[in-house]
Design an enzyme around this catalytic site. Structure first.
Site, PDB file in Angstrom:
ATOM      1  N   GLY A 142       0.776  -1.240   0.000  1.00 32.24           N
ATOM      2  CA  GLY A 142       0.000   0.000   0.000  1.00 32.24           C
ATOM      3  C   GLY A 142       0.806   1.288   0.000  1.00 32.24           C
ATOM      4  CD  GLU A 143       3.688   0.485   3.149  1.00 28.77           C
ATOM      5  OE1 GLU A 143       4.476   0.075   4.005  1.00 28.77           O
ATOM      6  OE2 GLU A 143       2.957  -0.285   2.472  1.00 28.77           O
ATOM      7  CB  ALA A 144       3.273   6.446  -2.109  1.00 26.97           C
ATOM      8  CB  ILE A 147       3.545   1.783  -5.237  1.00 21.78           C
ATOM      9  CG1 ILE A 147       2.623   1.002  -4.300  1.00 21.78           C
ATOM     10  CG2 ILE A 147       2.977   1.850  -6.635  1.00 21.78           C
ATOM     11  CD1 ILE A 147       1.271   1.629  -4.101  1.00 21.78           C
TER      12      ILE A 147
END
Ligand SMILES: *[C@@H]1O[C@H](CO)[C@@H](O)[C@H](O)[C@H]1NC(C)=O
Ligand SMILES: *[C@@H]1O[C@H](CO)[C@@H](O)[C@H](O)[C@H]1NC(C)=O
Ligand SMILES: *[C@@H]1O[C@H](CO)[C@@H](O)[C@H](O)[C@H]1NC(C)=O
Ligand SMILES: *[C@@H]1O[C@H](CO)[C@@H](O)[C@H](O)[C@H]1NC(C)=O
Ligand SMILES: *[C@@H]1O[C@H](CO)[C@@H](O)[C@H](O)[C@H]1NC(C)=O
Length: 388
Positions: A142-144, A147
């Site tokens: 989920g963490e930018a 990603i």
């Protein structure tokens, strides 16, 4: 006959591990020796399998520990290539755990990520097909920042497998692929997540991607194909729990009843809260047109707190600042709009789950747009590469 018996016993053994000593007495010496060898070999391989299974289980609970266990027991070589291969095969592994391992910031994990991406073959696939394959091989965390790293590795690999799809060369070229990959993932969410009301048309998708090919446009035909492909079939992600990238990249709106502690008079009031446009609005009744108060979330932080009077509390506050009043406004009983008088806002949610959800949503709303931050950082890299 004896030979047959040995084969038969091996057969039985390999299935059930049971063996009666009586059967052994009818075998000749030579056969017996073969059988002993076979049994010892089977034992070893069975033990090995058991340990691999245990390693996988450990990996699913804690990826780092699982890998360490497998290496310590000589079941996996301690090289990024071997670990990447193990993750790529993915047999018995939880894809969320694979994503967690590949997303780690550690230098070694980043090398594993790159080896992992190189195991993917994207030659002659269009970007959507390649993304489908890639995003199915693990669960994107989920963490930018994670990603960002994963998508950069993906873009590099895609460009390596498909030279000539994008105009430019070198890093600029990877950047184009990277940006377009994101545009596609966002398009997936915009088109298929029922919570996103604004559904872009193909024309808007084409317009959104103007100039991304090193200042030029990508062929319209290509963009149309990608758009249609996503429209017809959303990206599947493994372990999909409905919590896709919406939380990371779209402003999550929420509404619900919460209790709010007064600024001057310390009483708890039940208010209908709405989180939208990076502001928290509260109303006396759900049907009210005008909010009783508006709290812009810019520059605020959120934390959980214990309150002796109310359960499930959290607080909005200005970081590193004790006495400054938070910029916010409220409507007085006579209709006047006045500045709020809170150095912090303390709020109580009805349940622990709702508290957690509110905190997550508000956190996501507070953090400046992580997507544009990521793109900005990449753009900087492009211009610095261009200058040299
Ligand atoms: C047992 O081992 C010998 C020598 O290694 C071999 O020639 C023979 O075929 C084996 N017998 C069986 C039943 O596997
Ligand atoms: C994989 O791990 C995630 C997070 O720990 C969990 O929610 C999910 O149920 C697991 N999936 C399977 C198939 O066990
Ligand atoms: C694509 O959208 C669907 C529907 O919202 C969602 O289930 C899926 O996780 C999305 N895929 C990605 C990669 O975001
Ligand atoms: C947030 O902080 C920035 C920089 O300190 C400032 O310019 C801005 O006015 C602040 N916004 C609010 C709503 O306080
Ligand atoms: C805010 O509180 C201070 C002291 O607690 C008080 O003097 C001031 O009048 C209050 N302002 C408003 C707008 O209520």
């Amino acid at each position: 006959m004896v030979s047959f018996l040995v084969s038969f016993c091996m057969y039985v053994y390999s299935f059930s591990q049971c063996f009666s000593p009586k059967q052994l007495t009818v075998l000749g010496k030579q056969d017996l020796s073969n059988l002993t060898k076979f049994i010892s070999f089977s034992r070893k391989s069975m033990q090995r399998n058991k340990q691999v299974a245990m390693g996988r289980k450990k990996f699913n609970m804690d990826p780092k520990k699982g890998i360490q266990f497998l290496i310590e027991n000589d079941l996996l070589k301690n090289t990024c290539e071997d670990i990447a291969q193990f993750l790529y095969k993915g047999e018995g592994l939880n894809k969320t755990a694979i994503g967690d391992y590949l997303g780690e910031r550690d230098e070694f994990n980043i090398k594993v990520l790159h080896s992992f991406v190189e195991l993917h073959e994207f030659t002659d696939l269009n970007l959507v097909q390649a993304l489908r394959q890639f995003l199915w091989s693990f669960r994107l965390p989920g963490e930018a920042q994670k990603i960002d790293r994963m998508m950069e590795a993906f873009a590099q690999r895609y460009c390596q497998c498909n030279p000539g799809v994008f105009q430019s060369t070198g890093y600029v070229y990877v950047y184009t692929c990277y940006v377009l990959s994101f545009a596609i993932i966002m398009l997936n969410t915009s088109l298929h997540n029922p919570n996103v009301k604004d559904k872009p048309t193909v024309e808007r998708f084409i317009a959104m991607n103007r100039g991304i090919n090193d200042g030029g446009d990508l062929p319209e035909e290509l963009l149309r194909n990608l758009y249609e492909s996503i429209k017809n079939e959303p990206f599947k992600i493994p372990e999909d729990d409905g919590n896709d990238l919406t939380h990371t990249f779209f402003n999550p709106d929420r509404e619900g009843w919460l209790l709010k502690l007064g600024g001057r008079v310390k009483t708890w009031k039940r208010r209908w809260f709405i989180l939208t446009d990076n502001c928290l609005y509260y109303f006396e009744y759900t049907t009210d047109k005008e909010p009783r108060g508006i709290i812009p979330l810019e520059n605020l932080s959120i934390r959980e707190v214990d309150d002796s009077k109310k359960p499930n509390c959290f607080e909005l506050f200005i970081p590193d600042n004790k006495d400054q009043v938070i910029k916010a406004c409220k409507t007085e009983a006579d209709g006047r709009v006045v500045e709020g008088n809170h150095t912090f806002y303390r709020i109580s949610a009805p349940t622990t789950e709702e508290k957690d959800e509110w905190i997550n949503s508000i956190k996501a709303a507070i953090s400046r747009d992580p997507f544009y931050e990521m793109l900005a950082a990449r753009k900087k890299k492009v211009s610095s590469v261009k200058r040299h």
